[in-house]
Scaffold this motif. Structure first.
Motif, PDB file in Angstrom:
ATOM      1  N   LEU A 143       0.699  -1.572  -0.033  1.00  0.00           N
ATOM      2  CA  LEU A 143       0.263  -0.001   0.069  1.00  0.00           C
ATOM      3  C   LEU A 143       0.796   1.135   0.324  1.00  0.00           C
ATOM      4  O   LEU A 143       0.485   2.489  -0.424  1.00  0.00           O
ATOM      5  N   ILE A 144       2.343   0.983   0.930  1.00  0.00           N
ATOM      6  CA  ILE A 144       2.473   2.721   0.693  1.00  0.00           C
ATOM      7  C   ILE A 144       2.956   2.837  -0.633  1.00  0.00           C
ATOM      8  O   ILE A 144       3.122   3.657  -0.946  1.00  0.00           O
ATOM      9  N   ILE A 145       4.269   1.827  -1.333  1.00  0.00           N
ATOM     10  CA  ILE A 145       4.326   2.006  -2.616  1.00  0.00           C
ATOM     11  C   ILE A 145       3.240   2.159  -3.606  1.00  0.00           C
ATOM     12  O   ILE A 145       3.616   3.314  -4.588  1.00  0.00           O
ATOM     13  N   ILE A 146       2.539   1.628  -3.478  1.00  0.00           N
ATOM     14  CA  ILE A 146       1.151   2.021  -4.174  1.00  0.00           C
ATOM     15  C   ILE A 146       1.149   3.721  -3.577  1.00  0.00           C
ATOM     16  O   ILE A 146       0.473   4.425  -4.852  1.00  0.00           O
ATOM     17  N   PHE A 147       0.540   4.055  -2.725  1.00  0.00           N
ATOM     18  CA  PHE A 147       0.061   5.021  -2.355  1.00  0.00           C
ATOM     19  C   PHE A 147       0.918   6.321  -2.923  1.00  0.00           C
ATOM     20  O   PHE A 147       1.045   7.507  -3.462  1.00  0.00           O
ATOM     21  N   ALA A 148       2.294   5.811  -2.581  1.00  0.00           N
ATOM     22  CA  ALA A 148       3.332   7.193  -2.829  1.00  0.00           C
ATOM     23  C   ALA A 148       3.364   6.992  -4.639  1.00  0.00           C
ATOM     24  O   ALA A 148       3.269   8.411  -5.278  1.00  0.00           O
ATOM     25  N   LEU A 149       3.374   5.624  -5.362  1.00  0.00           N
ATOM     26  CA  LEU A 149       3.535   5.833  -6.762  1.00  0.00           C
ATOM     27  C   LEU A 149       2.200   7.367  -7.780  1.00  0.00           C
ATOM     28  O   LEU A 149       1.848   7.115  -8.521  1.00  0.00           O
ATOM     29  N   ILE A 150       0.417   6.688  -6.936  1.00  0.00           N
ATOM     30  CA  ILE A 150      -0.324   7.290  -7.544  1.00  0.00           C
ATOM     31  C   ILE A 150      -0.891   8.942  -6.991  1.00  0.00           C
ATOM     32  O   ILE A 150      -0.916   9.319  -7.888  1.00  0.00           O
ATOM     33  N   ASN A 151       0.439   8.925  -5.648  1.00  0.00           N
ATOM     34  CA  ASN A 151       0.093  10.810  -5.175  1.00  0.00           C
ATOM     35  C   ASN A 151       1.446  11.559  -6.429  1.00  0.00           C
ATOM     36  O   ASN A 151       1.448  12.559  -6.321  1.00  0.00           O
ATOM     37  N   LEU A 152       1.806  10.292  -6.384  1.00  0.00           N
ATOM     38  CA  LEU A 152       2.930  11.104  -6.595  1.00  0.00           C
ATOM     39  C   LEU A 152       3.348  12.284  -8.278  1.00  0.00           C
ATOM     40  O   LEU A 152       4.537  12.923  -8.226  1.00  0.00           O
ATOM     41  N   PRO A 153       2.712  11.622  -8.819  1.00  0.00           N
ATOM     42  CA  PRO A 153       3.058  12.711 -10.350  1.00  0.00           C
ATOM     43  C   PRO A 153       2.341  14.088  -9.922  1.00  0.00           C
ATOM     44  O   PRO A 153       3.114  15.356  -9.971  1.00  0.00           O
ATOM     45  N   ILE A 154       1.285  14.024  -8.830  1.00  0.00           N
ATOM     46  CA  ILE A 154       0.724  15.469  -7.831  1.00  0.00           C
ATOM     47  C   ILE A 154       2.087  16.220  -7.661  1.00  0.00           C
ATOM     48  O   ILE A 154       2.013  17.917  -7.466  1.00  0.00           O
ATOM     49  N   MET A 155       2.549  15.409  -6.945  1.00  0.00           N
ATOM     50  CA  MET A 155       3.793  16.103  -5.823  1.00  0.00           C
ATOM     51  C   MET A 155       4.853  16.675  -6.174  1.00  0.00           C
ATOM     52  O   MET A 155       5.398  17.616  -5.593  1.00  0.00           O
TER      53      MET A 155
END
Lengths: 276, 357
Positions: A143-155
């Motif tokens: 979950l950590i990896i997936i959450f980080a990756l789906i938010n990465l573009p916006i971040m």
């Protein structure tokens, strides 16, 4: 003095309008909290009751039925972990995009953002299979990896915008003063852009906290966060509005408090580039 | 000792040559100004010296050391940026001590150096303020203070005064001149403002299109420009240029007047006569032939101490004349001006000066 009056009226109108908008936005949350203190009967009544005898029955039942702290802990770990991981990836990426652009930088940024347009369900099966093969179903790490990756573009985009607003001269001055890349980053760039970085981190935290799709699909019990707990209350036996509201309130509460405490930082961060 | 030498320096950006082979020596304790119009490569040269850009070819020597490929922070140079580039999250004191802290200096030594720089720049009352609480002039002084505390081998200034208003600019210019005397350091200063260059420099290097056109002391450049570009760039108002041809050792202007210069003109083809506005006088007795030019007074600018008269001379264009402050004629009148031939310059078709006063 003649123009004083209309100004006053306009001001009053503006204040009223802001309150109306704020109340409209806030109402669902207020209603959820109110409902959580009603009995199931009151919760279902039509027209809805504004006056009722508050009860803690729903909360008692939820805490008896599920281990709230277990889910809350999972939410904290996954959302917090995703935020840390996301920031660790996004800051250097945004640094490179902002200060060492190439001819393709704009394209890469757009491509990153375009991945947000793909519905998550489109990659559900591959990601599910990958998680299964890696033995990472129902794991917080996944979950950590997936959450980080789906938010990465916006971040990356947000931080990139903040960095671009910082004059490059300042970083060059730091280099002239003898700072290496890391010292420039930690002693100049990050402190200067801390407002923007904080609001980016907070946004990632909120988005990860509220994320339900992947939590529901990739976890069962041991890694399930609060969103999964909320969903479990819309059960086949029927909707229990009051209990659902109570568990939702419990799920929202921590992030709501955090948002409230940091609202100043958040607003400053979100409007940083816009009003300069 | 801090003597800087540049040899055959070249730099291009994405295929465009920006610096096209520069040779220059800045002697120890010299104040050298890079002067030129925007886009001439003067700032790029400064950044190459600083190490903020990498040279494609050539060498930069600091005393005996080749620093061409040395990292920015190992060159022992300090730079004052046009935008000041102060660290907004640090106080004035922290801004000025940042480099020393990074270098691992002892706190006592840092305090001493900061106090000294603050005293020189009259920044003592502001040491605990953030840059946002300072005026433009104060920020500029902090930027200079940040350079001073480091005691660098060479100070680099990149158009440090262009963000200040006119009055403050004049004042800060004086301060920089005073600072140079006080610190006795080698300084390189980039500007497009000829007043700054003329007043501050021991030596000026005039840049144009990635090359140095001429190097010399301010008055040397003013009095003996090697070409039309330098002659036109230095001096306010600009030198007057009049199209001419050689005629038996004399000069025939485009309006037909023949001028008899102190020396014979050997060159052929298209020539240009150059005369500074202060070497033209309004005359009463001229008839519009020879060294007197007849024209119409179009604009008069009265500055109080002096007056600039703009005269339209048929065949030659607008000629600027510097007259006294009590010049009384009005625009629209016919007027006669006399060229002081002992102060005339002649340039050949390539722009090279072939005759000096």
């Amino acid at each position: 003095m003649a123009n004083k009056k209309p100004n006053h009226a306009a001001r009053l109108l503006r204040i009223t309008a802001s309150w109306v908008v704020a109340l409209i936005i806030f109402f669902p949350i207020l209603w959820m909290v109110l409902t959580s203190f009603k009995s199931e009967l009151d919760a279902f009544s039509m027209p809805p009751h504004f006056l009722f005898t508050p009860t803690l029955e729903n909360y008692r039942e939820i805490l008896a039925r599920a281990n709230y702290l277990h889910y809350a802990w999972n939410s904290i770990v996954t959302a917090g972990g995703a935020t840390v991981l996301g920031m660790l990836l996004a800051v250097p990426a945004a640094y490179a995009f902002a200060y060492h652009p190439t001819r393709k930088t704009k394209d890469v940024l757009l491509w990153m953002l375009s991945t947000k347009m793909l519905p998550g369900v489109g990659v559900l099966v591959p990601i599910y299979l990958i998680s299964r093969d890696l033995n990472m179903l129902d794991s917080k790490t996944a979950l950590i990896i997936i959450f980080a990756l789906i938010n990465l573009p916006i971040m990356v985009w947000m931080i990139y915008t903040y960095f671009r607003d910082i004059p490059y001269d300042i970083l060059e001055a730091a280099r002239m003063d003898g700072a290496g890349t890391w010292q420039t980053m930690f002693r100049v760039l990050i402190p200067v852009s801390r407002g923007g970085l904080a609001s980016t981190a907070l946004l990632c935290l909120i988005l990860s906290w509220n994320e339900a799709f992947w939590s529901l699909n990739l976890t069962t019990t041991s890694a399930a966060p609060l969103t999964a707990l909320v969903a479990s209350f819309s059960s086949p036996e029927g909707l229990f509005w009051a209990k659902l509201s109570a568990v939702s309130t419990l799920a929202c509460a921590p992030i709501l408090v955090l948002g409230w405490l940091s609202q100043r930082q958040l607003v400053r961060g979100l409007t940083f580039g816009a009003v300069k | 000792m801090s003597r800087l030498e540049i040899r055959k320096l070249r730099k291009s950006f994405e295929g465009t040559d920006v610096i096209k082979g520069i040779d220059l020596v800045v002697e120890d304790r010299e104040f050298c100004v890079f002067l030129g119009p925007s886009g001439c490569g003067k700032s790029t040269t400064l950044r190459l010296i600083a190490g903020l850009e990498e040279a494609d070819e050539g060498q930069i020597l600091l005393d005996k050391d080749d620093i061409t490929d040395r990292a920015v922070d190992k060159r022992d140079l300090a730079m004052v940026f046009q935008s000041y580039a102060l660290y907004p999250h640090m106080t004035v004191r922290e801004n000025m001590s940042f480099a020393l802290k990074l270098a691992g200096a002892k706190p006592l030594a840092i305090d001493e150096k900061v106090a000294k720089a603050a005293k020189i720049l009259a920044l003592e009352p502001y040491l605990d303020r953030k840059p946002s609480a300072l005026s433009g002039g104060q920020r500029q002084r902090v930027a200079i203070g940040r350079a001073i505390t480091r005691e660098p081998r060479v100070f680099l200034f990149d158009e440090p005064l262009s963000n200040l208003d006119a009055a403050l600019r004049a004042q800060t210019r004086l301060e920089i001149a005073r600072l140079h005397q006080e610190l006795n350091a080698t300084m390189i200063y980039v500007t497009h403002d000829q007043v700054e260059a003329m007043t501050l420099a021991d030596k000026i290097a005039i840049f144009s299109e990635g090359r140095i056109e001429q190097i010399g002391s301010p008055l040397e450049l003013y009095r003996r420009p090697v070409n039309k570009f330098v002659a036109g760039f230095l001096g306010m108002p600009q030198m007057n240029f009049m199209a001419a041809t050689a005629e038996g050792g004399d000069l025939r202007l485009a309006n037909g007047n023949v001028l008899h210069l102190p020396a014979q003109i050997e060159a052929r083809g298209e020539l240009t006569l150059g005369v500074r506005p202060e070497h033209l006088r309004v005359c009463e007795d001229g008839n519009g032939t020879g060294e007197t030019l007849a024209g119409k007074l179009t604009v008069v600018e009265r500055l109080g101490s002096e007056t600039y008269a703009y005269v339209d001379v048929p065949g030659l264009g607008t000629i600027t004349v510097r007259a006294d402050g009590d010049f009384e004629r009005r625009a629209g009148r016919d007027i006669c001006i006399r060229v002081d031939l002992t102060h005339a310059y002649v340039f050949d078709a390539t722009g090279k000066a072939i005759h000096h006063p």
